[in-house]
Design an enzyme around this catalytic site. Sequence first.
Site, mmCIF file in Angstrom:
data_model
loop_
_atom_site.group_PDB
_atom_site.id
_atom_site.type_symbol
_atom_site.label_atom_id
_atom_site.label_comp_id
_atom_site.label_asym_id
_atom_site.label_seq_id
_atom_site.Cartn_x
_atom_site.Cartn_y
_atom_site.Cartn_z
ATOM 1 C CB CYS A 27 11.120 -0.847 2.118
ATOM 2 S SG CYS A 27 9.510 -1.518 1.801
ATOM 3 C CD GLU A 57 10.437 -1.806 7.779
ATOM 4 O OE1 GLU A 57 9.971 -2.952 7.883
ATOM 5 O OE2 GLU A 57 10.677 -1.265 6.685
ATOM 6 C CD1 TRP A 82 -0.184 -1.493 3.156
ATOM 7 C CD2 TRP A 82 0.532 0.613 3.324
ATOM 8 N NE1 TRP A 82 0.581 -1.403 4.291
ATOM 9 C CE2 TRP A 82 1.027 -0.113 4.418
ATOM 10 C CE3 TRP A 82 0.846 1.973 3.224
ATOM 11 C CZ2 TRP A 82 1.829 0.461 5.408
ATOM 12 C CZ3 TRP A 82 1.650 2.557 4.202
ATOM 13 C CH2 TRP A 82 2.125 1.796 5.275
ATOM 14 C CE LYS A 141 -3.238 -9.414 -1.740
ATOM 15 N NZ LYS A 141 -4.016 -8.264 -1.238
ATOM 16 N N PRO A 142 -3.277 -6.258 -5.287
ATOM 17 C CG PRO A 142 -4.895 -4.595 -5.659
ATOM 18 C CD PRO A 142 -4.515 -6.016 -6.044
ATOM 19 C CB ALA A 143 -1.959 -3.372 -0.095
ATOM 20 N N GLY A 190 6.759 -6.276 0.548
ATOM 21 C CA GLY A 190 6.007 -6.179 1.794
ATOM 22 C C GLY A 190 6.869 -6.593 2.966
ATOM 23 C CB SER A 191 5.978 -7.447 6.420
ATOM 24 O OG SER A 191 5.298 -8.678 6.343
ATOM 25 C CD GLU A 235 11.439 -3.565 -1.626
ATOM 26 O OE1 GLU A 235 11.750 -3.595 -0.405
ATOM 27 O OE2 GLU A 235 10.680 -2.740 -2.131
HETATM 28 C C1 SIN Z 1 9.656 0.902 -1.008
HETATM 29 O O1 SIN Z 1 9.372 1.423 0.026
HETATM 30 O O2 SIN Z 1 9.655 -0.340 -1.101
HETATM 31 C C2 SIN Z 1 9.990 1.638 -2.268
HETATM 32 C C3 SIN Z 1 10.693 2.901 -2.081
HETATM 33 C C4 SIN Z 1 11.319 3.445 -3.335
HETATM 34 O O3 SIN Z 1 11.139 2.934 -4.434
HETATM 35 O O4 SIN Z 1 12.047 4.413 -3.184
#
Ligand code: SIN
Length: 463
Positions: free
Chosen positions: A266, A366, A133, A157-159, A210-211, A232
């Site tokens: 992330c 995190e 998301w 499949k989106p969040a 995601g997580s 990722e």
């Molecule tokens: C992410 O939070 O996974 C992507 C951040 C970005 O592409 O800079």
Amino acid sequence: MSNQITVTNPATGEVLAQIPADSADTVNAKLKAGHEAFKKFSKTTAYERAALLEKWAELILANKQELAEIMTKENGKPLPESLGEAAYTASYLTWYAEEAKRLYGRTIPAATSSKRLLVTQQGIGLVAAITPWNFPAAMMTRKAGPALAAGCTFIVKPAEDTPLTMIRLVELAHEAGIPKDVVQIVNGKGSEIGPLFTGSDYVRKITFTGSTPVGKLLIQQSAETVKGVSMELGGHAPFIICEDADIDYAVTQALASKFRNAGQTCVCANRFLVHESVVAEFSEKFAKAAAALKVGNGMDAGVEVGPVINKKGFDKIVEQIEDAKAKGATVLAGGTTNHDVEKGYFFINPTVLGNVTHDMNIMQEETFGPVAPIVSFKTYEEAVEIANNTPFGLAAYFFTDNYKRGIFFQENLDFGILGWNDGLPSTAQAPFGGMKESGIGSEGGIEGIQPYLETKYLSIGNI
Ligand code: SIN
């Protein structure tokens, strides 16, 4: 399977839409359709696929205001950030439109003169993506761009928090001429759709942003059918500031890295490690700048920090702030919230914490929120040791004008993405991926298309 998804605006609590969740039968039918479509789509030329990707990018840019408004309403990020994400989303398509044309094979010198050895690359098959998301659009094209360029078909499949952006993005793909079964969307809970993706023989590749806990589960589930996985996952980025750094510049980069998307990326700076000789100056300037950021509904002019996505995210962030305070942290900015759990809106004012110690939860986990803990270090070896002392290895930042120090960090930080005097390194043409528990594989750049390709070796004899 649950049959409705309620989409709410995290800035107001307003219900934006109720959308139907797909049944298991519908998901399975779409997986079969995507598998069948691969047979034809994989035979198109790279030039045909490039033209489709370019057209899709063109439509995204032509409709960027509409897309951005949907994004801001369902995700909460300020409208200028959503407009930036629309451009970022298109950039993965235009970049991979070009890369489609460079999927070269090779010939290998044979040991006998009667043989020829050839290596070719071809699309892996149907790719199933689960997207987050926090970047409701860009994380889709970062996967779909290279997948389609390679000749794969794609299902996403989106969040559950942000499906509306994806619905529009997929409509635009079809308007661009991409066949309906080549790019498909399914909606529903990750815990229900994930096993359908991983368990299906039609799917040849799982790609997930995601997580880390969910990523681990998908890896386990994919083992059963020996699928390729690209992951990722979470981060815990250190942001190191040396005594020779340009502090005012570092503050601008720290603000961008920490408070972009209300700290919900992330790659957000998560731990500020500042040399003891400049920690007072940096802390004062950073806290002042953070406190001056305008917080509010991302649709309102001038807003720089929107709400966090939902109650679960909000509670975790508040818990980290309270834990840090209880263990002796000093609040240098923010530390306060403006929310209404009943109505469902969740604002956390940009927070800077001093006197932070390593036993605080915020230094271990995190945050995914607008909170910046600052600790000081004495030596560069110590900074690297603190930075690497985590199971995560996605992004790390260091600020120094001393080239020897810069190279020292480049060589010793165990992170897949590094920003040297740069708080925002992500871009379509460069690899984005983590080490350790932050993931498997890279997205973006020439590395980002490899996971969607199968290598085929041909030995021709009797020549
Ligand atoms: C992410 O939070 O996974 C992507 C951040 C970005 O592409 O800079």
